[in-house]
Design a protein around this motif. Structure first.
Motif, PDB file in Angstrom:
ATOM      1  N   PRO A 111      24.943 -14.843  -4.189  1.00  0.00           N
ATOM      2  CA  PRO A 111      25.675 -15.200  -2.967  1.00  0.00           C
ATOM      3  C   PRO A 111      26.730 -16.287  -3.220  1.00  0.00           C
ATOM      4  O   PRO A 111      26.570 -17.131  -4.107  1.00  0.00           O
ATOM      5  N   VAL A 112      27.796 -16.226  -2.418  1.00  0.00           N
ATOM      6  CA  VAL A 112      28.857 -17.228  -2.515  1.00  0.00           C
ATOM      7  C   VAL A 112      29.212 -17.741  -1.125  1.00  0.00           C
ATOM      8  O   VAL A 112      28.942 -17.086  -0.121  1.00  0.00           O
ATOM      9  N   VAL A 113      29.829 -18.915  -1.112  1.00  0.00           N
ATOM     10  CA  VAL A 113      30.316 -19.516   0.130  1.00  0.00           C
ATOM     11  C   VAL A 113      31.813 -19.746  -0.046  1.00  0.00           C
ATOM     12  O   VAL A 113      32.263 -20.213  -1.094  1.00  0.00           O
ATOM     13  N   LYS A 114      32.551 -19.395   0.986  1.00  0.00           N
ATOM     14  CA  LYS A 114      34.004 -19.587   0.984  1.00  0.00           C
ATOM     15  C   LYS A 114      34.349 -20.648   2.016  1.00  0.00           C
ATOM     16  O   LYS A 114      33.982 -20.526   3.184  1.00  0.00           O
ATOM     17  N   SER A 131      25.890 -20.186  -4.159  1.00  0.00           N
ATOM     18  CA  SER A 131      24.817 -20.882  -3.445  1.00  0.00           C
ATOM     19  C   SER A 131      23.673 -19.909  -3.225  1.00  0.00           C
ATOM     20  O   SER A 131      23.899 -18.767  -2.820  1.00  0.00           O
ATOM     21  N   ARG A 132      22.462 -20.354  -3.489  1.00  0.00           N
ATOM     22  CA  ARG A 132      21.297 -19.508  -3.221  1.00  0.00           C
ATOM     23  C   ARG A 132      20.929 -19.506  -1.738  1.00  0.00           C
ATOM     24  O   ARG A 132      20.203 -18.637  -1.279  1.00  0.00           O
ATOM     25  N   ARG A 133      21.416 -20.501  -1.003  1.00  0.00           N
ATOM     26  CA  ARG A 133      21.111 -20.622   0.429  1.00  0.00           C
ATOM     27  C   ARG A 133      22.420 -20.705   1.224  1.00  0.00           C
ATOM     28  O   ARG A 133      22.692 -21.706   1.892  1.00  0.00           O
ATOM     29  N   PRO A 134      23.233 -19.658   1.172  1.00  0.00           N
ATOM     30  CA  PRO A 134      24.565 -19.746   1.777  1.00  0.00           C
ATOM     31  C   PRO A 134      24.573 -19.945   3.294  1.00  0.00           C
ATOM     32  O   PRO A 134      25.408 -20.685   3.809  1.00  0.00           O
ATOM     33  N   GLU A 135      23.643 -19.305   4.000  1.00  0.00           N
ATOM     34  CA  GLU A 135      23.631 -19.443   5.459  1.00  0.00           C
ATOM     35  C   GLU A 135      23.288 -20.872   5.873  1.00  0.00           C
ATOM     36  O   GLU A 135      23.870 -21.415   6.816  1.00  0.00           O
ATOM     37  N   GLU A 136      22.325 -21.482   5.174  1.00  0.00           N
ATOM     38  CA  GLU A 136      21.969 -22.879   5.463  1.00  0.00           C
ATOM     39  C   GLU A 136      23.145 -23.810   5.177  1.00  0.00           C
ATOM     40  O   GLU A 136      23.403 -24.743   5.942  1.00  0.00           O
ATOM     41  N   LEU A 137      23.851 -23.542   4.096  1.00  0.00           N
ATOM     42  CA  LEU A 137      25.004 -24.363   3.725  1.00  0.00           C
ATOM     43  C   LEU A 137      26.107 -24.243   4.761  1.00  0.00           C
ATOM     44  O   LEU A 137      26.682 -25.252   5.195  1.00  0.00           O
TER      45      LEU A 137
END
Length: 147
Positions: A111-114, A131-137
């Protein structure tokens, strides 16, 4: 005080791959000295694994800053934030990637975060990072910007 913190440690299978060095070195050293082969293989394994573990980057969100590894940006310059996984993450890392983007990808994390960058002085349109926890981030970034 941080509202989100994640350390991107290597996956378990990377430690397993490094462990394959142990029998390889023992086999090479066995005709010379079996005990020396065992000692060298353990030392080589530790020389691979300790830096992998110790240099794992950290993602942190505080009330005023996003920090990814050594890079950091004030939350005042953070625009829209989105998380991608699966085929969407592959597309974000590949065909949809802007060459001007700042990227911080780890091959063992899908997973990635933009994060859009709104600083008019910064030519970087967005950050893209693993990120392994993209939604939390994403939730932490959104709540920190509002607060």
């Amino acid at each position: 005080m941080s509202t989100f913190r994640e350390v991107l440690r290597p996956s378990w299978w990377m430690y397993l791959i490094a462990a394959f060095m142990i029998p390889t070195i023992i086999l090479v050293m066995a005709p010379i000295n079996l005990i020396l082969g065992i000692i060298i293989s353990i030392v080589v394994y530790l020389l691979i694994v300790i830096p992998m573990f110790a240099t794992s980057p950290t993602i942190t969100v505080t009330s005023d800053e996003l920090r990814v590894g050594k890079a950091h940006i004030d939350l005042a310059y953070v625009g829209s934030v989105s998380a991608y996984s699966g085929n969407y993450a592959v597309a974000a890392r590949g065909p949809e990637l802007d060459a001007r983007a700042w990227i911080f990808l780890r091959g063992w994390v899908n997973p990635v975060v933009k994060v859009e960058i709104t600083d008019p002085q910064d030519p970087t349109p967005y950050w893209l990072f693993s990120s392994r926890r993209p939604e939390e981030l994403v939730a932490a970034l959104r709540s920190s910007r509002k607060g």
